[in-house]
Scaffold this motif. Structure first.
Motif, PDB file in Angstrom:
ATOM      1  N   TYR A  78       0.852  -1.183   0.000  1.00  8.94           N
ATOM      2  CA  TYR A  78       0.000   0.000   0.000  1.00  8.94           C
ATOM      3  C   TYR A  78       0.893   1.240   0.000  1.00  8.94           C
ATOM      4  O   TYR A  78       1.964   1.225   0.602  1.00  8.94           O
ATOM      5  CB  TYR A  78      -0.881   0.033   1.253  1.00  8.94           C
ATOM      6  CG  TYR A  78      -1.699  -1.207   1.498  1.00  8.94           C
ATOM      7  CD1 TYR A  78      -1.184  -2.268   2.230  1.00  8.94           C
ATOM      8  CD2 TYR A  78      -2.996  -1.313   1.000  1.00  8.94           C
ATOM      9  CE1 TYR A  78      -1.934  -3.408   2.470  1.00  8.94           C
ATOM     10  CE2 TYR A  78      -3.754  -2.450   1.236  1.00  8.94           C
ATOM     11  CZ  TYR A  78      -3.218  -3.489   1.971  1.00  8.94           C
ATOM     12  OH  TYR A  78      -3.960  -4.615   2.199  1.00  8.94           O
ATOM     13  N   TYR A  79       0.406   2.288  -0.638  1.00 11.52           N
ATOM     14  CA  TYR A  79       1.171   3.528  -0.697  1.00 11.52           C
ATOM     15  C   TYR A  79       0.267   4.733  -0.452  1.00 11.52           C
ATOM     16  O   TYR A  79      -0.910   4.741  -0.830  1.00 11.52           O
ATOM     17  CB  TYR A  79       1.823   3.701  -2.073  1.00 11.52           C
ATOM     18  CG  TYR A  79       2.838   2.646  -2.409  1.00 11.52           C
ATOM     19  CD1 TYR A  79       2.509   1.558  -3.217  1.00 11.52           C
ATOM     20  CD2 TYR A  79       4.145   2.738  -1.924  1.00 11.52           C
ATOM     21  CE1 TYR A  79       3.449   0.585  -3.513  1.00 11.52           C
ATOM     22  CE2 TYR A  79       5.089   1.769  -2.228  1.00 11.52           C
ATOM     23  CZ  TYR A  79       4.728   0.699  -3.019  1.00 11.52           C
ATOM     24  OH  TYR A  79       5.655  -0.264  -3.309  1.00 11.52           O
ATOM     25  N   ALA A  80       0.856   5.753   0.137  1.00 10.43           N
ATOM     26  CA  ALA A  80       0.179   7.043   0.195  1.00 10.43           C
ATOM     27  C   ALA A  80       0.138   7.617  -1.215  1.00 10.43           C
ATOM     28  O   ALA A  80       1.052   7.379  -2.020  1.00 10.43           O
ATOM     29  CB  ALA A  80       0.933   7.993   1.123  1.00 10.43           C
ATOM     30  N   ASP A  81      -0.898   8.345  -1.517  1.00 14.98           N
ATOM     31  CA  ASP A  81      -1.029   8.922  -2.856  1.00 14.98           C
ATOM     32  C   ASP A  81       0.168   9.799  -3.205  1.00 14.98           C
ATOM     33  O   ASP A  81       0.578   9.861  -4.371  1.00 14.98           O
ATOM     34  CB  ASP A  81      -2.313   9.752  -2.940  1.00 14.98           C
ATOM     35  CG  ASP A  81      -3.563   8.884  -2.973  1.00 14.98           C
ATOM     36  OD1 ASP A  81      -4.655   9.426  -2.718  1.00 14.98           O
ATOM     37  OD2 ASP A  81      -3.446   7.667  -3.245  1.00 14.98           O
ATOM     38  N   SER A  82       0.737  10.448  -2.213  1.00 14.77           N
ATOM     39  CA  SER A  82       1.823  11.388  -2.463  1.00 14.77           C
ATOM     40  C   SER A  82       3.115  10.717  -2.916  1.00 14.77           C
ATOM     41  O   SER A  82       3.998  11.382  -3.463  1.00 14.77           O
ATOM     42  CB  SER A  82       2.100  12.208  -1.200  1.00 14.77           C
ATOM     43  OG  SER A  82       2.438  11.358  -0.116  1.00 14.77           O
TER      44      SER A  82
END
Length: 127
Positions: free
Chosen positions: A58-62
Motif C-alpha cells: 500500500y502507498y500514500a497517494d503522495s
C-alpha cells in the motif's frame, strides 16, 4: 523487538535513496510492516505498508509511482526505494512493525496499527 532504520541522507531533488529497516527477533516474517514519516511541525504520516508475505503493498497517494516498499524475510529486513525525490519528501522516516493479522480496511495507514517503531532516519531533499 528492535527496529533499526538507516539509509537516510541529503539528496538533490530528482534523486534517489534506499532506506532499510533491520528487525531483531524471529517474528519478522510473520508481521506486517510499514513506513511513516514526520516533517517538522507536522503529524507523523503514512508512507507505505507491506503485508507479512510481501504479497500486498500500500502507498500514500503522495508517493505512489515514486516509492517502492519491499522486504526480505530471510534477512529480517524491509526496504523503501525512493526515487524522483521532492523537497516535500523531507522528513524523518520511521519503520514500524504491526501484527500478523490481515490489515482491515485502511488501518494500514494508522500509527495505532503498529506495535513497534524504529528510531527514524533523516531524509533531506534539496531543491
Amino acid at each position: 523487538v528492535q527496529l533499526q532504520a538507516c539509509g537516510g541522507g541529503l539528496v538533490q531533488a530528482g534523486g534517489s535513496l534506499r532506506l532499510s529497516c533491520a528487525a531483531s527477533g524471529r517474528s519478522f516474517s510473520a508481521r506486517n510492516m510499514g513506513w511513516f514519516r514526520q516533517a517538522p511541525g507536522k503529524d507523523r504520516e503514512f508512507v507505505a505498508a507491506i503485508t507479512w508475505s510481501g504479497g500486498t503493498v500500500y502507498y500514500a497517494d503522495s508517493v505512489k509511482g515514486r516509492f517502492t516498499i519491499s522486504r526480505d524475510n530471510a534477512k529480517n529486513t524491509m526496504y523503501l526505494q525512493m526515487s524522483s525525490l521532492k523537497p516535500e519528501d523531507t522528513a524523518v522516516y520511521y519503520c514500524a512493525q504491526g501484527s500478523a493479522i490481515n490489515y482491515a480496511g485502511n488501518n494500514y495507514q494508522s500509527t495505532r496499527t503498529y506495535n513497534y517503531w524504529g528510531q527514524g532516519t533523516q531524509v533531506t531533499v534539496s531543491s
